[in-house]
Design a protein around this motif. Structure first.
Motif, PDB file in Angstrom:
ATOM      1  N   ILE A   1       0.823  -1.208   0.000  1.00  0.00           N
ATOM      2  CA  ILE A   1       0.000   0.000   0.000  1.00  0.00           C
ATOM      3  C   ILE A   1       0.862   1.264   0.000  1.00  0.00           C
ATOM      4  CG2 ILE A   1      -1.663   1.313   1.392  1.00  0.00           C
ATOM      5  CD1 ILE A   1      -2.863  -1.384   2.195  1.00  0.00           C
ATOM      6  N   ASN A   2       2.002   1.230   0.664  1.00  0.00           N
ATOM      7  CA  ASN A   2       2.855   2.408   0.752  1.00  0.00           C
ATOM      8  C   ASN A   2       3.882   2.513  -0.373  1.00  0.00           C
ATOM      9  OD1 ASN A   2       1.594   3.263   3.135  1.00  0.00           O
ATOM     10  ND2 ASN A   2       2.875   1.913   4.351  1.00  0.00           N
ATOM     11  N   ASP A   3       3.922   1.533  -1.282  1.00  0.00           N
ATOM     12  CA  ASP A   3       4.867   1.584  -2.404  1.00  0.00           C
ATOM     13  C   ASP A   3       4.465   2.688  -3.382  1.00  0.00           C
ATOM     14  OD1 ASP A   3       6.104  -0.594  -1.294  1.00  0.00           O
ATOM     15  OD2 ASP A   3       5.411  -2.028  -2.802  1.00  0.00           O
ATOM     16  N   ALA A   4       5.465   3.288  -4.011  1.00  0.00           N
ATOM     17  CA  ALA A   4       5.204   4.304  -5.037  1.00  0.00           C
ATOM     18  C   ALA A   4       4.556   3.645  -6.254  1.00  0.00           C
ATOM     19  CB  ALA A   4       6.505   4.978  -5.441  1.00  0.00           C
ATOM     20  N   PRO A   5       3.638   4.341  -6.932  1.00  0.00           N
ATOM     21  CA  PRO A   5       3.024   3.783  -8.139  1.00  0.00           C
ATOM     22  C   PRO A   5       4.069   3.546  -9.233  1.00  0.00           C
ATOM     23  CG  PRO A   5       1.875   5.771  -7.435  1.00  0.00           C
ATOM     24  CD  PRO A   5       3.107   5.645  -6.598  1.00  0.00           C
ATOM     25  N   VAL A   6       3.791   2.571 -10.099  1.00  0.00           N
ATOM     26  CA  VAL A   6       4.663   2.315 -11.245  1.00  0.00           C
ATOM     27  C   VAL A   6       4.612   3.534 -12.149  1.00  0.00           C
ATOM     28  CG1 VAL A   6       4.995   0.848 -13.272  1.00  0.00           C
ATOM     29  CG2 VAL A   6       4.305  -0.176 -11.107  1.00  0.00           C
ATOM     30  N   ALA A   7       5.761   3.940 -12.690  1.00  0.00           N
ATOM     31  CA  ALA A   7       5.821   5.161 -13.502  1.00  0.00           C
ATOM     32  C   ALA A   7       5.959   4.885 -14.988  1.00  0.00           C
ATOM     33  CB  ALA A   7       6.978   6.040 -13.037  1.00  0.00           C
ATOM     34  N   SER A   8       6.524   3.707 -15.360  1.00  0.00           N
ATOM     35  CA  SER A   8       6.762   3.460 -16.787  1.00  0.00           C
ATOM     36  C   SER A   8       6.290   2.080 -17.212  1.00  0.00           C
ATOM     37  CB  SER A   8       8.251   3.632 -17.116  1.00  0.00           C
ATOM     38  OG  SER A   8       9.021   2.702 -16.401  1.00  0.00           O
ATOM     39  N   CYS A   9       5.917   1.993 -18.473  1.00  0.00           N
ATOM     40  CA  CYS A   9       5.414   0.770 -19.082  1.00  0.00           C
ATOM     41  C   CYS A   9       6.545  -0.250 -19.262  1.00  0.00           C
ATOM     42  CB  CYS A   9       4.804   1.121 -20.437  1.00  0.00           C
ATOM     43  SG  CYS A   9       4.245  -0.290 -21.411  1.00  0.00           S
ATOM     44  N   PRO A  10       6.320  -1.512 -18.917  1.00  0.00           N
ATOM     45  CA  PRO A  10       7.351  -2.525 -19.110  1.00  0.00           C
ATOM     46  C   PRO A  10       7.580  -2.863 -20.585  1.00  0.00           C
ATOM     47  CG  PRO A  10       5.345  -3.542 -18.272  1.00  0.00           C
ATOM     48  CD  PRO A  10       5.130  -2.058 -18.263  1.00  0.00           C
ATOM     49  N   GLU A  11       6.647  -2.479 -21.460  1.00  0.00           N
ATOM     50  CA  GLU A  11       6.780  -2.769 -22.895  1.00  0.00           C
ATOM     51  C   GLU A  11       7.524  -1.662 -23.649  1.00  0.00           C
ATOM     52  OE1 GLU A  11       5.603  -5.629 -24.549  1.00  0.00           O
ATOM     53  OE2 GLU A  11       5.267  -6.363 -22.511  1.00  0.00           O
ATOM     54  N   CYS A  12       7.116  -0.399 -23.424  1.00  0.00           N
ATOM     55  CA  CYS A  12       7.676   0.692 -24.240  1.00  0.00           C
ATOM     56  C   CYS A  12       8.322   1.805 -23.418  1.00  0.00           C
ATOM     57  CB  CYS A  12       6.590   1.274 -25.142  1.00  0.00           C
ATOM     58  SG  CYS A  12       5.389   2.313 -24.279  1.00  0.00           S
ATOM     59  N   GLN A  13       8.287   1.682 -22.090  1.00  0.00           N
ATOM     60  CA  GLN A  13       8.821   2.687 -21.158  1.00  0.00           C
ATOM     61  C   GLN A  13       8.022   3.989 -21.141  1.00  0.00           C
ATOM     62  OE1 GLN A  13      10.956   1.098 -19.270  1.00  0.00           O
ATOM     63  NE2 GLN A  13      10.828  -0.505 -20.803  1.00  0.00           N
ATOM     64  N   GLY A  14       6.838   3.999 -21.753  1.00  0.00           N
ATOM     65  CA  GLY A  14       5.981   5.185 -21.738  1.00  0.00           C
ATOM     66  C   GLY A  14       5.362   5.407 -20.359  1.00  0.00           C
ATOM     67  N   ASN A  15       4.746   6.564 -20.185  1.00  0.00           N
ATOM     68  CA  ASN A  15       4.078   6.891 -18.925  1.00  0.00           C
ATOM     69  C   ASN A  15       2.827   6.041 -18.752  1.00  0.00           C
ATOM     70  OD1 ASN A  15       5.930   8.895 -18.262  1.00  0.00           O
ATOM     71  ND2 ASN A  15       4.767  10.459 -19.360  1.00  0.00           N
ATOM     72  N   VAL A  16       2.571   5.643 -17.501  1.00  0.00           N
ATOM     73  CA  VAL A  16       1.397   4.819 -17.210  1.00  0.00           C
ATOM     74  C   VAL A  16       0.518   5.511 -16.181  1.00  0.00           C
ATOM     75  CG1 VAL A  16       2.583   2.654 -17.711  1.00  0.00           C
ATOM     76  CG2 VAL A  16       2.545   3.513 -15.369  1.00  0.00           C
ATOM     77  N   ARG A  17      -0.720   5.048 -16.099  1.00  0.00           N
ATOM     78  CA  ARG A  17      -1.629   5.512 -15.063  1.00  0.00           C
ATOM     79  C   ARG A  17      -2.223   4.295 -14.389  1.00  0.00           C
ATOM     80  NH1 ARG A  17      -7.432   5.948 -16.893  1.00  0.00           N
ATOM     81  NH2 ARG A  17      -7.450   4.924 -18.915  1.00  0.00           N
ATOM     82  N   ARG A  18      -2.472   4.437 -13.100  1.00  0.00           N
ATOM     83  CA  ARG A  18      -3.090   3.343 -12.358  1.00  0.00           C
ATOM     84  C   ARG A  18      -4.583   3.391 -12.591  1.00  0.00           C
ATOM     85  NH1 ARG A  18      -1.178   2.443  -6.385  1.00  0.00           N
ATOM     86  NH2 ARG A  18      -2.315   4.348  -5.986  1.00  0.00           N
ATOM     87  N   LEU A  19      -5.177   2.256 -12.900  1.00  0.00           N
ATOM     88  CA  LEU A  19      -6.604   2.159 -13.171  1.00  0.00           C
ATOM     89  C   LEU A  19      -7.366   1.879 -11.889  1.00  0.00           C
ATOM     90  CD1 LEU A  19      -6.421  -0.137 -16.336  1.00  0.00           C
ATOM     91  CD2 LEU A  19      -6.595   2.350 -16.274  1.00  0.00           C
ATOM     92  N   LEU A  20      -8.601   2.311 -11.843  1.00  0.00           N
ATOM     93  CA  LEU A  20      -9.479   1.948 -10.741  1.00  0.00           C
ATOM     94  C   LEU A  20      -9.954   0.535 -10.993  1.00  0.00           C
ATOM     95  CD1 LEU A  20     -11.669   5.152 -10.419  1.00  0.00           C
ATOM     96  CD2 LEU A  20      -9.761   4.463  -8.985  1.00  0.00           C
ATOM     97  N   SER A  21      -9.938  -0.274  -9.968  1.00  0.00           N
ATOM     98  CA  SER A  21     -10.399  -1.649 -10.145  1.00  0.00           C
ATOM     99  C   SER A  21     -11.531  -1.928  -9.185  1.00  0.00           C
ATOM    100  CB  SER A  21      -9.250  -2.631  -9.918  1.00  0.00           C
ATOM    101  OG  SER A  21      -8.784  -2.540  -8.598  1.00  0.00           O
ATOM    102  N   GLY A  22     -12.182  -3.039  -9.403  1.00  0.00           N
ATOM    103  CA  GLY A  22     -13.305  -3.440  -8.565  1.00  0.00           C
ATOM    104  C   GLY A  22     -12.882  -3.870  -7.175  1.00  0.00           C
TER     105      GLY A  22
END
Length: 79
Positions: free
Chosen positions: A21-42
């Motif tokens: 829970i306290n980890d920083a969000p992932v910042a880059s895509c493992p495929e292309c290194q582009g910027n990512v966003r965290r999605l809302l999940s159920g």
């Protein structure tokens, strides 16, 4: 540990990561290194077998007030 879903802005790749829970969000895509966003999940569900619902019917409540299957010592818990 919770599972978080991410999506890349650049390539659209979606992926999951187990993170604290306290980890920083992932910042880059493992495929292309582009910027990512965290999605809302159920979210995840919790399955309780037996105890809680059986006890709830004994005390006349749908669910125990404290979530326990046995009587607790809390003054606000009346079962």
């Amino acid at each position: 540990m919770p599972t978080y879903e991410y999506q890349c802005h650049a390539c659209g790749h979606q992926f999951e990561r187990f993170q604290g829970i306290n980890d920083a969000p992932v910042a880059s895509c493992p495929e292309c290194q582009g910027n990512v966003r965290r999605l809302l999940s159920g979210g995840g569900g919790v399955i309780v077998k037996g105890g809680a619902s059986a006890h709830a019917s004994q005390c006349g409540r749908e669910q125990p007030c404290c979530g326990r299957t046995k009587r607790c010592e809390s003054p606000s818990c009346h079962h």
